[in-house]
Write an enzyme that holds these catalytic residues in place. Structure first.
Site, short mmCIF file in Angstrom:
data_model
loop_
_atom_site.label_atom_id
_atom_site.label_comp_id
_atom_site.label_asym_id
_atom_site.label_seq_id
_atom_site.Cartn_x
_atom_site.Cartn_y
_atom_site.Cartn_z
N LYS A 64 0.84 -1.20 0.00
CA LYS A 64 0.00 0.00 0.00
C LYS A 64 0.88 1.25 0.00
O LYS A 64 0.72 2.16 0.82
CB LYS A 64 -0.93 0.00 1.20
CG LYS A 64 -2.03 -1.05 1.20
CD LYS A 64 -3.05 -0.81 0.10
CE LYS A 64 -4.33 -1.60 0.33
NZ LYS A 64 -4.15 -3.03 0.53
N GLN A 176 -15.93 -9.03 4.88
CA GLN A 176 -16.44 -7.67 4.70
C GLN A 176 -17.82 -7.64 4.04
O GLN A 176 -18.37 -6.55 3.81
CB GLN A 176 -15.45 -6.84 3.88
CG GLN A 176 -14.15 -6.56 4.64
CD GLN A 176 -13.27 -5.58 3.88
OE1 GLN A 176 -13.64 -4.43 3.66
NE2 GLN A 176 -12.11 -6.04 3.47
#
Length: 222
Positions: A64, A176
Site C-alpha cells: 500500500k 467484509q
C-alpha cells in the site's frame, strides 16, 4: 485450472504453519497477497520461502505504497527479488511519486497494481468522489492491475467499462460482506479473499467453496 482467487495473508503472528498453509492454498489459487502485518511479523524471509514454494502463483507485496517517489522506490526495492507485483495508492498522484515508482517497477520487470477504490465504507468519502481523476491517472500510468471493491460491484463495472484491459483485483469477499462470485460477475479478474480461507478450520475446503462460486461466474461471462 486455478481458481480466479488471490489469497490475502495478513497474519500478525508468524506461526510455523503459515508457510505450509500458504503453499498448499497456492496450488489452487491464482496468487498470494502478503500484507504489511505479515511482512513485519515474518520478515522478508517469508517472501523468499513463498517464492520457492509457490512458483506457479502470482506473489504480490501489498505494501500500500503512499509516499514520495524516492521512498516508494526504496521500499519496493526491498521486495523486488521475491515478488511479481507491488500495490500502491493512487492518491499520492503522478509527478514526483507514482511516475518514479512506475518507471522503477517496469525496469525491474514487476507488475504495478494501483488502488482505484477500497472495500471499506470510508472509501466512498475520498476515493469514489475522485473517481474520474483516478481513472485518468490509471490510464496515464498503464499499470498491470487495479484494486476495486467486491463490496461495491457497481464500482467494478464502471472501472471495467473505462479500463477494459487492466486486471481488476477485488477485495472484500467474505468477512467484509461481499459474496463469492459477486466481483467476478461484475467484471473483476480476481477476487481477494483472506480471513474466510485462512481463518477456516479447513482452509483448502474453504478455498474450494469460494473458488467454485467465483469460477461459475467466470464461466457465465463467457
Amino acid at each position: 485450472m486455478k481458481y480466479p482467487l488471490i489469497v490475502a495473508i495478513d497474519e500478525t503472528s508468524c506461526s510455523k504453519g503459515l508457510l505450509s498453509v500458504a503453499s498448499r492454498v497456492s496450488e489452487s489459487a491464482s496468487g498470494l497477497k502478503v500484507g504489511v502485518p505479515t511482512l513485519i511479523s515474518c520478515g522478508l524471509g517469508l517472501l523468499r520461502d513463498l517464492r520457492a514454494s509457490a512458483r506457479d502463483s502470482l506473489l504480490i507485496a501489498d505494501l500500500k505504497l503512499a509516499d514520495i517517489g524516492d521512498v516508494m522506490v526504496r521500499t519496493a526495492s526491498l521486495v523486488k527479488d521475491y515478488v511479481d507485483a507491488v500495490i500502491a495508492h493512487t492518491f499520492v498522484g503522478r509527478a514526483g511519486a507514482l511516475d518514479e515508482l512506475s518507471e522503477s517497477v517496469r525496469r525491474w520487470g514487476l507488475k504495478l497494481i494501483l488502488v482505484a477504490s477500497m472495500s471499506h465504507p470510508g472509501s466512498t468519502e475520498f476515493y469514489d468522489s475522485a473517481f474520474d481523476g483516478v481513472i485518468r491517472l490509471v490510464r496515464d500510468l498503464e499499470p498491470w492491475g487495479v484494486v476495486a471493491p467486491a463490496t461495491r460491484p457497481h464500482v467494478i463495472r464502471s472501472i471495467r467499462g473505462f479500463l477494459p484491459k487492466v486486471k481488476v483485483l477485488a477485495p472484500g469477499v467474505g468477512a467484509q460482506g461481499a459474496e463469492p462470485g459477486d466481483a467476478i460477475c461484475a467484471g473483476a479478474d480476481y477476487e481477494i479473499v483472506g480471513r474466510s480461507i485462512l481463518g477456516s478450520p479447513d482452509p483448502l475446503k474453504a478455498l474450494d467453496e469460494v473458488g467454485e462460486a467465483a469460477s461459475r461466474c467466470l464461466t457465465s461471462r463467457g
